[in-house]
Design an enzyme around this catalytic site. Structure first.
Site, PDB file in Angstrom:
ATOM      1  CG  ASN A  57      -1.969   1.029   1.264  1.00  0.00           C
ATOM      2  OD1 ASN A  57      -2.689   1.189   0.286  1.00  0.00           O
ATOM      3  ND2 ASN A  57      -2.062   1.777   2.363  1.00  0.00           N
ATOM      4  CD  GLU A  66      -4.325   4.953   3.282  1.00  0.00           C
ATOM      5  OE1 GLU A  66      -3.978   6.122   3.530  1.00  0.00           O
ATOM      6  OE2 GLU A  66      -3.630   3.974   3.645  1.00  0.00           O
ATOM      7  CG  ASP A  90      -7.952  11.993   1.838  1.00  0.00           C
ATOM      8  OD1 ASP A  90      -7.735  11.634   3.016  1.00  0.00           O
ATOM      9  OD2 ASP A  90      -7.036  12.168   0.997  1.00  0.00           O
TER      10      ASP A  90
HETATM   11  O1  G3I Z   1      -3.700   5.871  19.639  1.00  0.00           O
HETATM   12  C1  G3I Z   1      -4.659   6.741  20.225  1.00  0.00           C
HETATM   13  C2  G3I Z   1      -5.758   5.967  20.905  1.00  0.00           C
HETATM   14  O2  G3I Z   1      -5.223   5.205  22.001  1.00  0.00           O
HETATM   15  C3  G3I Z   1      -6.759   6.937  21.444  1.00  0.00           C
HETATM   16  O3  G3I Z   1      -7.818   6.232  22.085  1.00  0.00           O
HETATM   17  C4  G3I Z   1      -7.311   7.725  20.279  1.00  0.00           C
HETATM   18  C5  G3I Z   1      -8.313   8.772  20.777  1.00  0.00           C
HETATM   19  O4  G3I Z   1      -8.779   9.487  19.645  1.00  0.00           O
HETATM   20  O5  G3I Z   1      -6.269   8.410  19.596  1.00  0.00           O
HETATM   21  C6  G3I Z   1      -5.266   7.570  19.112  1.00  0.00           C
HETATM   22  O6  G3I Z   1      -4.376   8.477  18.663  1.00  0.00           O
HETATM   23  C7  G3I Z   1      -4.218   8.921  17.373  1.00  0.00           C
HETATM   24  C8  G3I Z   1      -5.150   8.392  16.267  1.00  0.00           C
HETATM   25  O7  G3I Z   1      -4.755   8.853  14.947  1.00  0.00           O
HETATM   26  C9  G3I Z   1      -6.587   8.911  16.483  1.00  0.00           C
HETATM   27  O8  G3I Z   1      -7.305   8.631  15.327  1.00  0.00           O
HETATM   28  C10 G3I Z   1      -2.808   8.526  17.016  1.00  0.00           C
HETATM   29  O9  G3I Z   1      -1.965   9.056  18.037  1.00  0.00           O
HETATM   30  C11 G3I Z   1      -2.482   9.154  15.685  1.00  0.00           C
HETATM   31  O10 G3I Z   1      -1.145   8.826  15.294  1.00  0.00           O
HETATM   32  C12 G3I Z   1      -3.412   8.563  14.628  1.00  0.00           C
HETATM   33  O11 G3I Z   1      -3.097   9.161  13.405  1.00  0.00           O
HETATM   34  C13 G3I Z   1      -3.416   8.339  12.254  1.00  0.00           C
HETATM   35  C14 G3I Z   1      -2.145   8.202  11.413  1.00  0.00           C
HETATM   36  O12 G3I Z   1      -2.425   7.472  10.199  1.00  0.00           O
HETATM   37  C15 G3I Z   1      -1.065   7.439  12.171  1.00  0.00           C
HETATM   38  O13 G3I Z   1      -1.568   6.175  12.533  1.00  0.00           O
HETATM   39  C16 G3I Z   1      -4.491   9.041  11.452  1.00  0.00           C
HETATM   40  O14 G3I Z   1      -5.705   9.037  12.195  1.00  0.00           O
HETATM   41  C17 G3I Z   1      -4.706   8.297  10.119  1.00  0.00           C
HETATM   42  O15 G3I Z   1      -5.609   9.000   9.296  1.00  0.00           O
HETATM   43  C18 G3I Z   1      -3.377   8.154   9.381  1.00  0.00           C
HETATM   44  O16 G3I Z   1      -3.649   7.365   8.242  1.00  0.00           O
HETATM   45  C19 G3I Z   1      -2.526   7.119   7.367  1.00  0.00           C
HETATM   46  C20 G3I Z   1      -2.618   5.679   6.875  1.00  0.00           C
HETATM   47  O17 G3I Z   1      -2.601   4.799   7.977  1.00  0.00           O
HETATM   48  C21 G3I Z   1      -1.507   5.380   5.889  1.00  0.00           C
HETATM   49  N1  G3I Z   1      -1.545   6.313   4.756  1.00  0.00           N
HETATM   50  C22 G3I Z   1      -1.467   7.732   5.183  1.00  0.00           C
HETATM   51  C23 G3I Z   1      -2.612   8.055   6.142  1.00  0.00           C
HETATM   52  C24 G3I Z   1      -2.584   9.516   6.564  1.00  0.00           C
HETATM   53  O18 G3I Z   1      -1.413   9.792   7.279  1.00  0.00           O
END
Ligand code: G3I
Length: 358
Positions: free
Chosen positions: A207, A273, A275
């Site tokens: 991906n 994904e 958007d």
């Molecule tokens: O981990 C906590 C969780 O324990 C807590 O309960 C929750 C409360 O809202 O928050 C969580 O934290 C954050 C989470 O998003 C909330 O949605 C994480 O710290 C934060 O890192 C996470 O960010 C996500 C990011 O990937 C990293 O995983 C984004 O939502 C998500 O849209 C983004 O998606 C990525 C794809 O996986 C890969 N392609 C790119 C895309 C955009 O960056």
């Protein structure tokens, strides 16, 4: 360049405006009886969205999700840091909740993402693991996670974003990550082989973003996958993330050509994904929503026309849930607005699917 972009945007606005007029005459933006997911599934394409356990707590969100979408992707709950916060500790509750939700509602599910350079726990980042030890960590993580969901998660994003954003040397297009530094590029093959051993029936995907059309990054992804396939590595599909912007729309012909050459390798393709950000463009919201609708419709058209394109997934159900709002609170990149009302982009997908269903 700028002239080109303006011309493209103007053309998109015209297409989008046509969609707007059609939608308006078709009685406004009330979802009709046949949900998009059902219309898409009848055309051989799963229609999905990223979800979070937090969003599932809201009734209106859950109702819309169950009605309109046939596949879900955990937005973060299946990532390394969220599943494996300590060397000998796994936390599956949130991921289990999403798997159970999918099963209850006969939704299919994309597992996302086993090996990535982001969302890694501190113990891994600080661990300075030598090559064999890190391979052992990778194998145990994949075996534990994929094994737990064997038979429940039919598709995995096994490796996410292994290719660099800019390709300085086509012979070494790799993103500089913890996995690449300690193991070398062989980490990609290892991850797929570990995942296949854990669930031989799962469809295993690579991906990435920025490689949807044709260009240096897309070529690097293609050549990596060709090498893997030539070596008999169990990689079955490619996720085109499709994080795009109306200021630089994807070229439908280039995406079509890329999907075709991936088909020639025997690979399934999914838009994983999508958007369509508005943040880098000017103009009224109406103009921008029209251009956005045209891009969504074009990319769904490309997927529907490609026999090996099997899913069209957007990265969030409504603008309220979009990750892009962390960067720009005004952005509105998805199919439903913050009050869960269908936008022009939703109508554009409906128009296309209903036309093709006739
Ligand atoms: O981990 C906590 C969780 O324990 C807590 O309960 C929750 C409360 O809202 O928050 C969580 O934290 C954050 C989470 O998003 C909330 O949605 C994480 O710290 C934060 O890192 C996470 O960010 C996500 C990011 O990937 C990293 O995983 C984004 O939502 C998500 O849209 C983004 O998606 C990525 C794809 O996986 C890969 N392609 C790119 C895309 C955009 O960056």
């Amino acid at each position: 360049m700028l002239g080109n972009a303006i011309a493209q945007l103007s053309q998109l606005i015209v297409v989008g405006a046509t969609i707007a007029v059609t939608a308006w005459f078709s009685g406004g933006f009330q979802p009709s009886d046949i949900p998009l997911g059902q219309l898409a599934r009848a055309q051989g394409v799963e229609f999905g969205t990223a979800v979070t356990t937090e969003s599932l707590q809201e009734d209106a969100y859950r109702k819309l999700l169950v009605r309109e979408f046939t596949t879900i992707v955990p937005e973060y709950e299946m990532k390394f840091a969220d599943l494996h916060p300590a060397p000998n500790r796994y936390t599956f509750a949130a991921a289990d909740e999403l798997v159970a939700f999918a099963r209850r509602h006969q939704s299919s599910l994309r597992g996302h993402a086993l090996i990535w350079h982001r969302s890694l726990p501190e113990w891994l980042l600080q661990g300075a693991f030598p090559r064999e030890a890190l391979l052992g960590v990778m194998q145990e993580h994949i075996r534990t996670v994929v094994g737990r969901y064997r038979g429940q998660v039919p598709i995995w994003d096994v490796v996410n974003e292994a290719i660099a954003d800019t390709i300085d040397n086509p012979q070494s297009p790799w993103r500089n990550t913890l996995w690449w530094r300690a193991i070398g590029p062989e980490y990609v093959e290892a991850a797929f082989r570990f995942a296949h051993a854990a669930d031989p029936a799962a469809r295993l995907f690579y991906n990435d973003y920025g490689g949807e059309g044709l260009g240096p990054k897309s070529d690097a992804i293609y050549h990596m996958l060709k090498l893997l396939r030539d070596r008999g590595v169990p990689v079955h599909g490619v996720g085109l993330q499709m994080h795009v912007d109306i200021a630089a729309p994807p070229d439908p012909d280039a995406v079509t050509a890329n999907i075709q050459r991936l088909a020639d390798l025997g690979l399934e393709v999914q838009i994983t994904e999508m958007d369509v950000s508005l943040k880098n463009s000017m103009g009224s919201f109406e103009e921008r929503f029209s251009a956005q609708a045209a891009i969504y419709q074009q990319m769904l058209q490309v997927c529907l026309n490609a026999p090996n394109c099997t899913a069209f997934v957007v990265w969030g159900l409504s603008d309220r849930q979009s990750w892009l709002r962390e960067e720009s609170a005004e952005d509105a990149p998805l199919l439903f607005d913050r009050a869960y009302r269908p936008k022009l982009a939703y109508e554009a997908l409906r128009d296309l699917l209903e036309t093709r269903s006739q």
